[in-house]
Enzyme design. Structure first.
Site, PDB file in Angstrom:
ATOM      1  N   PHE A  81      29.491  73.383  50.744  1.00 33.40           N
ATOM      2  CA  PHE A  81      29.030  72.240  51.543  1.00 33.40           C
ATOM      3  C   PHE A  81      30.042  71.097  51.552  1.00 33.40           C
ATOM      4  O   PHE A  81      29.670  69.920  51.541  1.00 33.40           O
ATOM      5  CB  PHE A  81      27.663  71.741  51.047  1.00 33.40           C
ATOM      6  CG  PHE A  81      26.784  72.823  50.507  1.00 33.40           C
ATOM      7  CD1 PHE A  81      26.463  73.917  51.298  1.00 33.40           C
ATOM      8  CD2 PHE A  81      26.301  72.792  49.205  1.00 33.40           C
ATOM      9  CE1 PHE A  81      25.665  74.941  50.803  1.00 33.40           C
ATOM     10  CE2 PHE A  81      25.512  73.806  48.704  1.00 33.40           C
ATOM     11  CZ  PHE A  81      25.190  74.889  49.502  1.00 33.40           C
ATOM     12  N   CYS A  82      31.327  71.443  51.566  1.00 31.27           N
ATOM     13  CA  CYS A  82      32.407  70.445  51.549  1.00 31.27           C
ATOM     14  C   CYS A  82      32.310  69.529  50.335  1.00 31.27           C
ATOM     15  O   CYS A  82      32.701  68.361  50.399  1.00 31.27           O
ATOM     16  CB  CYS A  82      32.410  69.615  52.836  1.00 31.27           C
ATOM     17  SG  CYS A  82      32.744  70.582  54.310  1.00 31.27           S
ATOM     18  N   ASN A  83      31.787  70.044  49.240  1.00 33.62           N
ATOM     19  CA  ASN A  83      31.672  69.262  48.005  1.00 33.62           C
ATOM     20  C   ASN A  83      32.117  70.143  46.846  1.00 33.62           C
ATOM     21  O   ASN A  83      31.307  70.601  46.044  1.00 33.62           O
ATOM     22  CB  ASN A  83      30.232  68.785  47.809  1.00 33.62           C
ATOM     23  CG  ASN A  83      30.121  67.708  46.739  1.00 33.62           C
ATOM     24  OD1 ASN A  83      30.899  67.677  45.782  1.00 33.62           O
ATOM     25  ND2 ASN A  83      29.159  66.823  46.888  1.00 33.62           N
ATOM     26  N   THR A 139      34.514  66.212  50.390  1.00 37.11           N
ATOM     27  CA  THR A 139      35.976  66.342  50.382  1.00 37.11           C
ATOM     28  C   THR A 139      36.662  65.173  51.089  1.00 37.11           C
ATOM     29  O   THR A 139      37.839  64.908  50.830  1.00 37.11           O
ATOM     30  CB  THR A 139      36.415  67.650  51.066  1.00 37.11           C
ATOM     31  OG1 THR A 139      35.803  67.743  52.354  1.00 37.11           O
ATOM     32  CG2 THR A 139      36.022  68.857  50.245  1.00 37.11           C
TER      33      THR A 139
END
EC number: 2.8.1.9
Length: 779
Positions: free
Chosen positions: A408-410, A120
């Site tokens: 996972f911040c993706n 992100t």
């Protein structure tokens, strides 16, 4: 059969194990989040702090020498030198990406391109870049630029191009572990992009559709890659490289780096300055002069010099524990573990042969150049339904296994691998209220994230086997969800605080109540936004308390008039409102008011005589006009009615039982093209739950919803009424035929339940209610 081949000698492994003895019985499998620090590493760092005087580098030249030594070690680690790359210290890899976004000079007409499967932090760059257009590239879009890819070559970037464009992607995806072919870097720099990608924003009404006249620069997010793979900057020369050192060494945190090539340095334009980044600045004019040395210009304020100096111990520890091309050997080790893990996961199957695991990766695990030491997956039941990642996290934690769950911040990789379209993303984040990092793991049975295990140099094959055994024991041996829920609930106090709340939500809950005030008409729904609904001895208050009859006094149903489903009852204050198209009418809810002004009538429901009050000419006229039928009347039940064969169970105008319960998990298994909510509506249930396991409800004998106990009266035998779409009135046979096929010719769907009497019924009847969100306990 895939076997793991040990990379480390027995002596090396023994030394590594000694360094991480503090793990004890715990198994750590989140090295993509951070690797672990060695015991001797932090002891050596502490000894250095005790031994040396390390002060502000602006004061002490010796500290500056230490910092320069670390810069040299970083360049050496990436096989480059100070002639080719500058090292700028940042707080972390995110700060390195921001530095590029803040200062990259697009020269007016340049574009910003980023990969969908990115952290992100890369998405955040979009808010800062001063580009003419912003474009999203898929993995395949980027790989079109591989040197040996047979495709139509893009025109070479013009030598006289004035614009500068920036392409940002991850060397290794932190979601799946996929490694991007780094040969694309040179191709993009020299020839631009084969595909510009999807335009997300443009300053022009007609954004560019093909390669533009621009110089192309590459920003490589190497945070995940560099932790366990060698990045050779002599061979691959991105303009900017972002790294995070705690992912490599485990300690210290709070220090990352941006490596900037000589070419990249030419397009970074510094605006803000602070601390030691200037030669001079005048307070009474705007005049100032930045430092001549590149990294000194960009390192605002005092560096985290103690943390930077401690990186030296990280390099030394890695070289001592994994001697001889350390990072290359670590790469072989973690890839071997991931390959073994992936193969073993594929072998896990339910007794009926259904796979336990769905894996998420692009290229498999045979080629180390394409895949790192990360495995992403979700768990599935023997019917193919997904198990929420939050439940898996709870089971892992109770087995003292540390892993990662979520996106996972993706979010781009999450959207790609889970096949979430934009409408579903809106449902997850805007309507359901999920936020990044929570444990909202399923929406209508579909996963909103995944489970990830990732490996480091201290991970052993025994750790992988222990993780695999946890999955076998939890989901193949303990196959029933209720057993797993009980196991987790009994030990919930042992869970981390973040997971304790998720453990409380494992049990199925009451999702929605549907009240049908007028028999055969549409539902008045109660969900989490509207809360609770009272119960009476007959069922849900006002449920099927009215019915429409024809001129002969016979009950009118959707079998004879499908338009009944388009009449929408609403209970507003002390009034029952009926809506059809743009018209409506209303009447009082009070039975005493209605009885005082109404004539008594008689009709039948399922061959049982019922007695009711006629609701008057006004509503009758409105119904006749709305439905296009003459002589119809609205009746309200006036006397109690019991279920056939019992004097205990009192009924409203329902056909058979007080309540009809439907499980959304069972509805999902029908897999129609219409929305799940539309299909749920076809079954006209009062109580809607979601257990995650289809047809689980058919095994129930009793259940408690909140504080109220119910008995199961049996399955609901279906007729062709469920072929009617309750939102349009249209008929289609698929629902009935699908149920018949799935139930081996039986037309069963949903269960009838009735409330068991309690000692407090007479005293507390008005206080008895069902609340959306109530926990359901099955017995």
């Amino acid at each position: 059969m895939v076997e793991y081949t040990a990379e480390f000698t027995a002596e090396e492994q023994a030394l590594i194990d000694k360094e991480f003895a503090r793990l004890g019985e715990s198994t750590y499998l989140d090295h993509a989040g951070t690797t672990l620090y060695a015991e001797s590493q932090v002891l050596s760092a502490a000894q250095q702090l005790q031994r040396d005087v390390i002060c502000n580098p602006h004061t002490c030249r010796a500290t500056g020498d230490y910092v320069d030594q670390v810069r040299y070690r970083i360049l050496e680690f990436f096989n480059t030198n100070a002639d080719d790359y500058h090292v700028v210290f940042t707080a972390n890899a995110t700060a390195a990406l921001r530095l590029v976004a803040d200062h990259f000079d697009f020269a007016g007409d340049g574009n910003f391109h980023y990969c969908q499967e990115n952290h992100t932090s890369v998405l955040g760059m979009r808010q800062l870049v001063k580009a003419k257009g912003i474009y999203m590239l898929t993995k395949d879009d980027i790989e079109l630029n591989v040197l040996d890819q047979p495709s139509t070559p893009a025109p070479a970037a013009a030598a006289t191009a004035q614009a500068n464009s920036l392409v940002t992607f991850s060397a290794q995806c932190n979601f799946s572990g996929y490694k991007m072919p780094l040969t694309v870097i040179e191709q993009i720099q020299k020839r631009g992009l084969q595909q510009l990608g999807k335009c997300i924003w443009s300053a022009e009404s007609q954004p560019a559709a093909k390669n533009v006249d621009s110089n192309y620069y590459v920003c490589l997010d190497a945070a995940a890659f560099a932790a366990s793979s060698p990045l050779d900057l002599q061979r691959f020369r991105p303009d900017f490289v972002c790294v995070s050192f705690y992912k490599i060494f485990g300690y210290p945190t709070g220090v990352g780096g941006l490596l900037v090539s000589r070419r990249g340095a030419e397009v970074l334009r510094k605006r803000f300055y602070g601390g030691g980044t200037i030669n001079y600045a005048y307070p009474h004019t705007m005049e100032h002069q930045l430092r001549n040395v590149f990294h000194e210009r960009f390192e605002d304020g005092t560096l985290p010099f103690l943390s930077i100096v401690e990186l030296l111990q990280g390099f030394r520890t890695l070289e001592r524990l994994v001697p001889g091309r350390s990072i290359e050997r670590i790469s072989r080790h973690v890839h071997g573990l991931a390959r073994y893990c992936e193969h073993q996961l594929k072998q896990l199957k339910h007794p009926n042969g259904a796979p336990l695991i769905t894996l998420y990766n692009h290229a498999g695990y045979e080629d180390r150049a394409k895949q790192g030491g990360t495995v992403a997956f979700n768990v599935r039941t023997n019917t193919g339904d997904y198990v929420g990642f939050g439940e898996v996290a709870c089971m892992a934690a109770l087995h003292r296994i540390l892993l990662r769950t979520g996106c996972f911040c993706n979010v781009g990789a999450c959207q790609h691998f889970l096949q979430l379209n934009d409408e579903t993303m809106d449902a997850i984040y805007k309507r359901a209220g999920r936020i990044c990092g929570d444990y909202f793991d399923l929406l209508d049975g579909q996963p909103t994230g995944a489970v990830r295990v990732s490996f480091g140099y201290m991970t052993r094959i025994q750790d992988v086997d222990r993780f695999l055994q946890m999955l076998r024991n939890s989901y193949l041996v303990i196959a029933k969800p209720q057993q797993r829920f009980s196991f987790i609930e009994q030990q919930a106090e042992l869970l981390p605080k973040a997971l304790q709340q998720r453990a409380q939500r494992l049990r199925p809950r009451l999702l929605q109540l549907a009240i049908y005030p007028v028999k055969s008409c549409a539902a008045f729904k109660i969900d989490s936004s509207t809360g609770s609904w009272p119960l009476t001895k007959q069922g849900l208050q006002y449920d099927r308390e009215w019915m429409i009859v024809d001129m002969n006094g016979m009950a009118l149903t959707q079998k004879r008039c499908t338009d009944l489903c388009l009449i929408q009852p609403r209970i507003v204050g002390d009034q029952l409102e009926l809506h059809y198209a743009e018209t409506s009418c209303s009447m009082p809810l009070s039975l005493s008011v209605q009885a005082a002004n109404s004539a008594r009538c008689h009709s039948k429901v399922c061959r049982q005589a019922i007695e009711g009050y006629d609701c008057g000419d006004e509503v009758a006229t409105w119904l006749s006009q709305s439905l296009g039928l003459e002589g119809v009347r609205l009746l309200r039940q006036s006397a109690q009615r019991s279920a056939p064969g019992t004097q205990q169970q009192q009924l409203s105008l329902v056909n058979q039982a007080q309540f009809l319960l439907v499980n959304r998990a069972s509805v999902r298994s029908l897999q129609f093209e219409e929305s799940l909510d539309e299909t749920v509506d076809r079954f006209r249930a009062n109580i809607i739950i979601d257990t995650g396991t289809p047809f689980e409800e058919l095994t129930y004998t009793q259940l408690r919803i909140g504080d109220i106990l119910f008995q199961v009266d049996g399955p609901c035998q279906r007729c062709d009424m469920i072929c009617i779409n309750q939102r349009t009135g249209e008929r289609s046979p698929e629902t009935l035929t699908t149920i018949a096929r799935m139930q081996s010719g039986k037309m069963r769907f949903g269960i009838y339940i009735s409330r068991l009497p309690s000692e407090t019924d007479d005293r507390l009847e008005q206080q008895q209610q069902l609340t959306c969100g109530d926990v359901i306990v099955v017995s």
